[in-house]
Design an enzyme around this catalytic site. Structure first.
Site, PDB file in Angstrom:
ATOM      1  N   ARG A  23      15.877  -2.885 -23.145  1.00 24.66           N
ATOM      2  CA  ARG A  23      15.003  -3.497 -22.145  1.00 24.66           C
ATOM      3  C   ARG A  23      13.556  -3.194 -22.523  1.00 24.66           C
ATOM      4  O   ARG A  23      13.268  -2.117 -23.054  1.00 24.66           O
ATOM      5  CB  ARG A  23      15.345  -2.897 -20.779  1.00 24.66           C
ATOM      6  CG  ARG A  23      14.607  -3.440 -19.608  1.00 24.66           C
ATOM      7  CD  ARG A  23      15.106  -2.832 -18.304  1.00 24.66           C
ATOM      8  NE  ARG A  23      16.469  -3.300 -18.033  1.00 24.66           N
ATOM      9  CZ  ARG A  23      17.468  -2.521 -17.640  1.00 24.66           C
ATOM     10  NH1 ARG A  23      17.297  -1.222 -17.496  1.00 24.66           N
ATOM     11  NH2 ARG A  23      18.668  -3.028 -17.395  1.00 24.66           N
ATOM     12  N   ASP A 107      21.988   7.510 -14.401  1.00 30.35           N
ATOM     13  CA  ASP A 107      20.761   7.393 -13.617  1.00 30.35           C
ATOM     14  C   ASP A 107      20.914   8.185 -12.330  1.00 30.35           C
ATOM     15  O   ASP A 107      22.017   8.323 -11.792  1.00 30.35           O
ATOM     16  CB  ASP A 107      20.483   5.927 -13.261  1.00 30.35           C
ATOM     17  CG  ASP A 107      20.343   5.041 -14.489  1.00 30.35           C
ATOM     18  OD1 ASP A 107      19.533   5.369 -15.373  1.00 30.35           O
ATOM     19  OD2 ASP A 107      21.055   4.029 -14.565  1.00 30.35           O
ATOM     20  N   ASP A 120      26.083   4.876 -12.655  1.00 30.02           N
ATOM     21  CA  ASP A 120      26.483   4.426 -13.992  1.00 30.02           C
ATOM     22  C   ASP A 120      27.310   5.430 -14.795  1.00 30.02           C
ATOM     23  O   ASP A 120      27.257   5.450 -16.025  1.00 30.02           O
ATOM     24  CB  ASP A 120      25.268   3.963 -14.804  1.00 30.02           C
ATOM     25  CG  ASP A 120      24.529   2.826 -14.113  1.00 30.02           C
ATOM     26  OD1 ASP A 120      25.194   2.029 -13.413  1.00 30.02           O
ATOM     27  OD2 ASP A 120      23.304   2.735 -14.263  1.00 30.02           O
TER      28      ASP A 120
END
Length: 183
Positions: A23, A107, A120
């Protein structure tokens, strides 16, 4: 490592363990430079996913990147209160006018009411096997997640009360200055 100064605009690139881009964020304004971390800010910045999807963040954010910690912290200043999104990730480097790090999936999400949630875990397990993180990475990520939770519970580091307001005011000073120069 490149030399940066307060007020510089950098991009942010998040990678996965296999060195593939995960990202990107098109902007982060440097707000503070400490010996062991930097603080940046952005608002409504363009985010590009590895599959090409693009979207903009919705609110101002203060971002903390650490040189020797395996996490980074995003403080989101939302209408409903302060949220934190903490990535378990490699320490950052700066290269090609970019903050770069490896995202390790796990996270920590902190909510305005003080509750928090680890996110996650399944993604971490999947990528751990797929990309062969190994015992060392597994040990580091587990330890750093615990350290991050302790930091939050003690309201230290990026979780210190009022710190987000201070850095947001610094961010506004720099962005207003940039806008005034453009006009």
């Amino acid at each position: 490592m490149e030399s940066i100064k307060i007020g510089d605009k950098l991009e942010i690139h998040s990678y996965k363990h296999n060195n593939k881009i995960h990202r990107t964020w098109d902007e982060a304004v440097v707000l503070d430079i400490k010996e062991d971390y930097i603080v940046c800010g952005n608002c409504k910045t363009l985010v590009t996913e590895s599959d090409g999807r693009r979207w903009k963040t919705k609110e101002p954010a203060i971002l903390y990147f650490f040189k020797d910690k395996w996490y980074n912290v995003i403080c989101q200043l939302k209408d409903k209160g302060i949220y934190y999104y903490c990535n378990i990730a490699s320490p950052y480097i700066i290269s090609d006018n970019c903050i770069k790090y490896i995202d390790y999936d796990l996270d920590l999400r902190v909510f305005p009411d003080g509750a928090f949630r680890i996110l996650d875990r399944d993604e971490y397990k999947y990528h751990k096997n797929l990309m062969q993180y190994g015992e060392k990475i597994d040990s580091i990520t587990s330890s750093e997640l615990s350290n991050l939770i302790d930091l939050y519970k003690k309201h230290e580091g990026p979780f210190k009360k009022g710190l987000e307001k201070y850095y947001y005011s610094v961010y506004l000073e720099y962005t207003r200055g940039i806008q005034n120069v453009r006009n």
